[in-house]
Design an enzyme around this catalytic site. Structure first.
Site, PDB file in Angstrom:
ATOM      1  N   GLY A  39       0.785  -1.230   0.000  1.00 23.80           N
ATOM      2  CA  GLY A  39       0.000   0.000   0.000  1.00 23.80           C
ATOM      3  C   GLY A  39       0.812   1.273   0.000  1.00 23.80           C
ATOM      4  O   GLY A  39       0.280   2.349  -0.243  1.00 23.80           O
ATOM      5  N   GLY A  40       2.105   1.169   0.298  1.00 18.28           N
ATOM      6  CA  GLY A  40       2.962   2.350   0.231  1.00 18.28           C
ATOM      7  C   GLY A  40       2.590   3.422   1.244  1.00 18.28           C
ATOM      8  O   GLY A  40       1.855   3.184   2.207  1.00 18.28           O
ATOM      9  N   LYS A  51      -7.161  10.286   6.804  1.00 13.78           N
ATOM     10  CA  LYS A  51      -8.607  10.440   6.646  1.00 13.78           C
ATOM     11  C   LYS A  51      -9.346   9.775   7.800  1.00 13.78           C
ATOM     12  O   LYS A  51     -10.409  10.237   8.233  1.00 13.78           O
ATOM     13  CB  LYS A  51      -9.075   9.862   5.309  1.00 13.78           C
ATOM     14  CG  LYS A  51      -8.416  10.452   4.091  1.00 13.78           C
ATOM     15  CD  LYS A  51      -8.380  11.971   4.112  1.00 13.78           C
ATOM     16  CE  LYS A  51      -7.358  12.511   3.145  1.00 13.78           C
ATOM     17  NZ  LYS A  51      -5.956  12.441   3.592  1.00 13.78           N
ATOM     18  N   THR A 143       8.247   3.844  -6.522  1.00 14.25           N
ATOM     19  CA  THR A 143       8.714   3.844  -5.132  1.00 14.25           C
ATOM     20  C   THR A 143       8.279   5.069  -4.341  1.00 14.25           C
ATOM     21  O   THR A 143       8.632   5.202  -3.160  1.00 14.25           O
ATOM     22  CB  THR A 143      10.241   3.703  -5.091  1.00 14.25           C
ATOM     23  OG1 THR A 143      10.831   4.614  -6.032  1.00 14.25           O
ATOM     24  CG2 THR A 143      10.663   2.291  -5.455  1.00 14.25           C
ATOM     25  N   GLY A 182       0.426  23.795   3.526  1.00 12.74           N
ATOM     26  CA  GLY A 182      -0.087  23.008   2.418  1.00 12.74           C
ATOM     27  C   GLY A 182      -1.081  21.968   2.891  1.00 12.74           C
ATOM     28  O   GLY A 182      -1.567  22.000   4.028  1.00 12.74           O
ATOM     29  N   GLY A 271       6.375  19.678   2.250  1.00 12.42           N
ATOM     30  CA  GLY A 271       6.350  18.957   0.986  1.00 12.42           C
ATOM     31  C   GLY A 271       6.993  17.584   1.096  1.00 12.42           C
ATOM     32  O   GLY A 271       7.382  17.125   2.166  1.00 12.42           O
ATOM     33  N   ASP A 312       5.040   9.572  -7.592  1.00  8.15           N
ATOM     34  CA  ASP A 312       5.789  10.637  -6.926  1.00  8.15           C
ATOM     35  C   ASP A 312       7.251  10.707  -7.332  1.00  8.15           C
ATOM     36  O   ASP A 312       7.919  11.703  -7.057  1.00  8.15           O
ATOM     37  CB  ASP A 312       5.715  10.463  -5.400  1.00  8.15           C
ATOM     38  CG  ASP A 312       4.334  10.764  -4.845  1.00  8.15           C
ATOM     39  OD1 ASP A 312       3.420  11.044  -5.636  1.00  8.15           O
ATOM     40  OD2 ASP A 312       4.177  10.711  -3.610  1.00  8.15           O
ATOM     41  N   HIS A 444     -32.478  17.758  -5.785  1.00  9.28           N
ATOM     42  CA  HIS A 444     -32.678  18.743  -4.718  1.00  9.28           C
ATOM     43  C   HIS A 444     -33.249  18.043  -3.493  1.00  9.28           C
ATOM     44  O   HIS A 444     -34.173  17.238  -3.606  1.00  9.28           O
ATOM     45  CB  HIS A 444     -33.646  19.836  -5.182  1.00  9.28           C
ATOM     46  CG  HIS A 444     -34.032  20.785  -4.092  1.00  9.28           C
ATOM     47  ND1 HIS A 444     -33.190  21.776  -3.653  1.00  9.28           N
ATOM     48  CD2 HIS A 444     -35.161  20.869  -3.334  1.00  9.28           C
ATOM     49  CE1 HIS A 444     -33.788  22.451  -2.685  1.00  9.28           C
ATOM     50  NE2 HIS A 444     -34.990  21.917  -2.468  1.00  9.28           N
TER      51      HIS A 444
END
Length: 465
Positions: A39-40, A51, A143, A182, A271, A312, A444
């Site tokens: 899952g990294g 979350k 990776t 961020g 970052g 990434d 609605h």
């Protein structure tokens, strides 16, 4: 020696999706993961656990601030912080187990260990000082990334922490100083602010979430300030030190005056950077940029013809769903298909509450590019659904071409914006005009009515504002 059509190094969203798509296309596939769980970063120490904590803290915040208004008398609401962290771990474990299931279902061989190139078609897998070598016709590098820092900051993982440690603290901070306004800093800052911590966000740029549309920055900061978070924009941090349980952050304010912040934790969220350590890229001559990103062409192929890179570790936004799209694309390219990705239509999301979501061009970008445009916006507080749920902060803004009316960008902040942005992505994928969306019936009462109303507002026709 085992031989494969494709080997994927890294099992994050990009990697495991690439592996599944390769297997679906009939390619014999292997995936290599250095850690014991699949899952990294996203699944283990990123998207999913953050979350989980955001949702848990949201429930608590609602209980102490909103339940009474709803007619719910919940006296003596208390935080069981250990249980909150344990639940987060359970969510991660369940999701990781789901990826194991998908690997088995698709007959993908999983190797645990550090994958590194022996040469262009052979990969060494090192685990517990043992080396296993496999042969692969194609390799996909996935990776991911790891948290960045500043040169003068020493991350001790106790008081000066990254997002990884912030997800597993043993206590609620009294005062968390967040360096970086961020996505990561704001999400985790809101978690602990809801739980009772004082949270101070220090941002170098004049605005928080500086890469997004300025409307979103202004609206989000206004909303988070109402919730108790403090912001110090245009502040340049120049030092972080620890003395016992106290952290001191020194900075220069927008006028260049020195200022000092003291807290018990400092979250460094400036970052992330590509993670390629131990891959042995030098053994095959894969080119890497000065920023540490692997160089790829339009088909995500490196300068070595049978090696690809996604997610990434290459240029572009570091987003799980970007990596997923790239994983599927590379698998299909290897299989001889001709897929494509429109990077302008990869949405960006901030999972604070209110949520923030954006796709396409910002108003600042259109001005810079000299594109003639028109705009329409609609406030969430004008929606019956928003008033019913007491989620009235935020708005939707639509940017459309002045002549063709094609939607060029959509930016929203409000309840469920993370889910609502999909409508904007699909509309723009099919090059819809604001008129097209304005004439599409929206149920609605719903939050998505704000999208319809904002599109109507492009031509001054909004009904409810």
């Amino acid at each position: 020696m085992s031989t494969y059509d494709v080997t994927v190094i890294g099992s994050g969203p990009g990697g495991y999706v690439a592996a599944i798509r390769c297997a679906q296309l009939g390619l014999k596939t292997a995936i290599i993961e250095k850690y014991n769980t699949l899952g990294g970063t996203c699944l283990n120490v990123g998207c999913i656990p953050s979350k989980a904590l955001l949702d848990s803290s949201h429930h608590y915040h609602d209980a102490i601030h909103h339940f009474e208004k709803h007619g719910i008398d919940a006296k003596e609401v208390k935080i069981n912080f250990k249980q909150m962290i344990d639940r987060k771990g359970e969510v991660v474990a369940q999701t990781s187990g789901g990826i194991n299931y998908l690997m088995d279902k698709n007959n993908i061989d999983v190797y645990t260990g550090l994958g590194s190139f022996k040469d262009a078609t052979h990969i060494n897998i090192t685990s517990n000082d043992e080396v296993n070598t496999i042969e692969s016709k194609h390799t996909i590098i996935a990776t991911g990334s790891k948290p960045s820092s500043l040169p003068f900051i020493k991350i001790d993982k106790k008081r000066i922490i990254t997002s990884t440690e912030a997800l597993s603290l043993s206590e609620i901070p009294k005062h968390m100083i967040v360096i970086g306004g961020g996505v990561i800093g704001l999400e985790l800052g809101q978690v602990y602010s809801r739980l009772g911590a004082e949270v101070s966000v220090i941002e170098y740029m004049p605005t928080i979430i500086p890469t997004m549309d300025s409307m979103l920055s202004k609206e989000l900061q206004k909303s988070l300030k109402k919730q108790g978070m403090k912001f110090y924009t245009s502040h340049k941090v120049n030092g972080v030190s620890v003395n016992g349980n106290e952290v001191t952050v020194t900075a220069d304010d927008k006028k260049g005056n020195p200022v000092e912040f003291k807290g018990d934790y400092c979250l460094v969220s400036v970052g992330r950077k590509p993670y390629t350590d131990g891959l042995g890229l030098e053994n095959v001559g894969v080119k890497v940029t000065e920023r540490g990103q692997i160089e790829t062409d339009a088909h995500l192929k490196t300068n070595i013809s049978n090696i690809y890179a996604i997610g990434d570790v290459i240029k572009g936004a570091m987003l799980a769903h970007k990596a997923e799209e790239e994983g599927s694309m590379v698998a299909e390219i290897i299989a001889g298909q001709k897929p494509h990705i429109d990077y302008n239509l990869i949405p960006g999301v901030v999972y604070t509450w209110p949520e923030v979501a954006s796709v396409g061009k910002t108003e600042e970008q259109l001005k810079e590019e000299g594109v003639k445009y028109k705009t329409g916006s609609f406030p969430m507080r004008a929606l019956g659904r928003a008033r019913a749920s007491m989620d009235i902060d935020g708005q939707v803004k639509v940017l459309a071409h002045a002549e063709t009316d094609e939607i060029l960008g959509m930016h929203m902040i409000g309840a469920r914006a993370a889910d609502m942005i999909a409508e904007a992505v699909i509309a723009m994928e099919f090059r819809a005009s604001s008129e097209d969306v304005a004439r599409s019936s929206h149920a609605h009462p719903t939050y998505t009515e704000a999208i319809k109303e904002a599109c109507l507002a492009v031509d001054g026709r909004a009904i409810h504002s």
